[in-house]
Design a protein around this motif. Sequence first.
Motif, mmCIF file in Angstrom:
data_model
loop_
_atom_site.group_PDB
_atom_site.id
_atom_site.type_symbol
_atom_site.label_atom_id
_atom_site.label_comp_id
_atom_site.label_asym_id
_atom_site.label_seq_id
_atom_site.Cartn_x
_atom_site.Cartn_y
_atom_site.Cartn_z
ATOM 1 N N LYS A 276 -19.299 -16.677 63.599
ATOM 2 C CA LYS A 276 -18.712 -17.249 64.610
ATOM 3 C C LYS A 276 -18.390 -18.632 64.337
ATOM 4 C CE LYS A 276 -22.868 -17.653 67.384
ATOM 5 N NZ LYS A 276 -23.671 -16.915 66.501
ATOM 6 N N ASN A 299 -22.157 -10.113 62.210
ATOM 7 C CA ASN A 299 -21.790 -10.926 63.376
ATOM 8 C C ASN A 299 -22.493 -10.214 64.550
ATOM 9 O OD1 ASN A 299 -20.372 -12.063 65.489
ATOM 10 N ND2 ASN A 299 -18.614 -11.748 64.926
ATOM 11 N N GLN A 301 -22.010 -10.846 67.771
ATOM 12 C CA GLN A 301 -21.116 -10.615 68.818
ATOM 13 C C GLN A 301 -20.595 -9.317 68.913
ATOM 14 O OE1 GLN A 301 -18.491 -14.055 68.289
ATOM 15 N NE2 GLN A 301 -19.433 -15.239 69.871
ATOM 16 N N SER A 330 -28.465 -9.956 61.643
ATOM 17 C CA SER A 330 -27.600 -10.663 62.469
ATOM 18 C C SER A 330 -27.278 -12.014 61.916
ATOM 19 C CB SER A 330 -27.896 -10.686 63.587
ATOM 20 O OG SER A 330 -28.981 -11.584 63.963
ATOM 21 N N SER A 337 -27.398 -8.513 75.001
ATOM 22 C CA SER A 337 -26.122 -7.504 74.955
ATOM 23 C C SER A 337 -26.363 -6.002 74.206
ATOM 24 C CB SER A 337 -24.881 -8.194 74.426
ATOM 25 O OG SER A 337 -24.853 -8.627 73.244
#
Length: 356
Positions: A276, A299, A301, A330, A337
């Motif tokens: 990111k 990523n 996200q 990661s 999440s």
Amino acid sequence: MAILTSRERILRTYKRQDVDRIAMVDSAWAGTVKRWKEEGMPDNVDWQDYFGYDKVVKINCNNSPNYEGKTIEENDRYKIVTTAWGQTIKIFKELDSTPQVLDCYYCTSDRWEEAKERMYKDLDSRIPWERLKKEYPVWKSEGRFLQLVAWFGFDVTHSHMVGTEEVLIGMMEEPEWITDMFDTYLDVSLKLNQKILDAGYKFDGLFWYDDMGYKGTSFFSANTYRELLKPYHKKAVDWAHERGLVTELHSCGFIEPLLDDIVDTGVEMLNPLEIKAGMNPTRLKEKYGGKLAFHGGINAQLWDNIDAVVAEMECIIPIMKAGGGYVFASDHSIPNSVSFENMKIITELAKKLGKN
């Protein structure tokens, strides 16, 4: 190839040698682990054991000025405290929150000598001797990879002690003050770590955090890195290599402009390859894969979108593992999440794609 221990697998990865499967080393937020337990992961198991991740032990020592910590204010949502580094911060009580820096006592060069003197006091008391005595035999018997931690450089200086704006201005206007801080943090860290080695504990690597970038750019130029900070990164690497330790740098943000010089220090592994922020793992592998091993680069996200993260992994992992030198993770840490079900799928796919 026979199944390797975590220590064997990770050491071979640093050296870009063949492994039975790629190493898997990551960190999960407290809220993430809480969610997984609510969604079916047993309460009495470490998430790394449950998913079959490699386990790394990091030993941190206290190289701060040891300023007295006090609680100034507390309510149901937060508390305001002073830290060992002389900052006043607001700590929010929600899981996975980030503290807010309210004030920095050691924010000017005229207060630095006071901090410097405090940092060298009572070194033995700054080492987690009881933890080492109790847990070290277990770590060794389980074949864990053991890292000493050094805490020095731009990151600790701006985030934990002086403040970002003050450090960046100081790098231009008072470089002698800034480099003296870099040198002192590192010197105290290495003295503490040497005491651990002298006590007979054997470690595999030296790890340090030094976030030098944010989204799309580094905090300072390659010339500034080369002149002010690189000598201390090089000193840390040399110290480690003289003792048979491998080295890993964790630097969040976009740091590609600094990488030629970072690689020149001799550091073996880079983490976390933050997507990111603009880092491109496959581009880095192509350019530096003959000199550097990589840790991360998937990523975070995307981990709540199973189709997206699967596609990302299928694209990136085969490239990153080619020729050795890749640890799956990661591009920073595993956020809350990420569902338990997604994590199971991600883990199994990483093991499948990572087999040799």
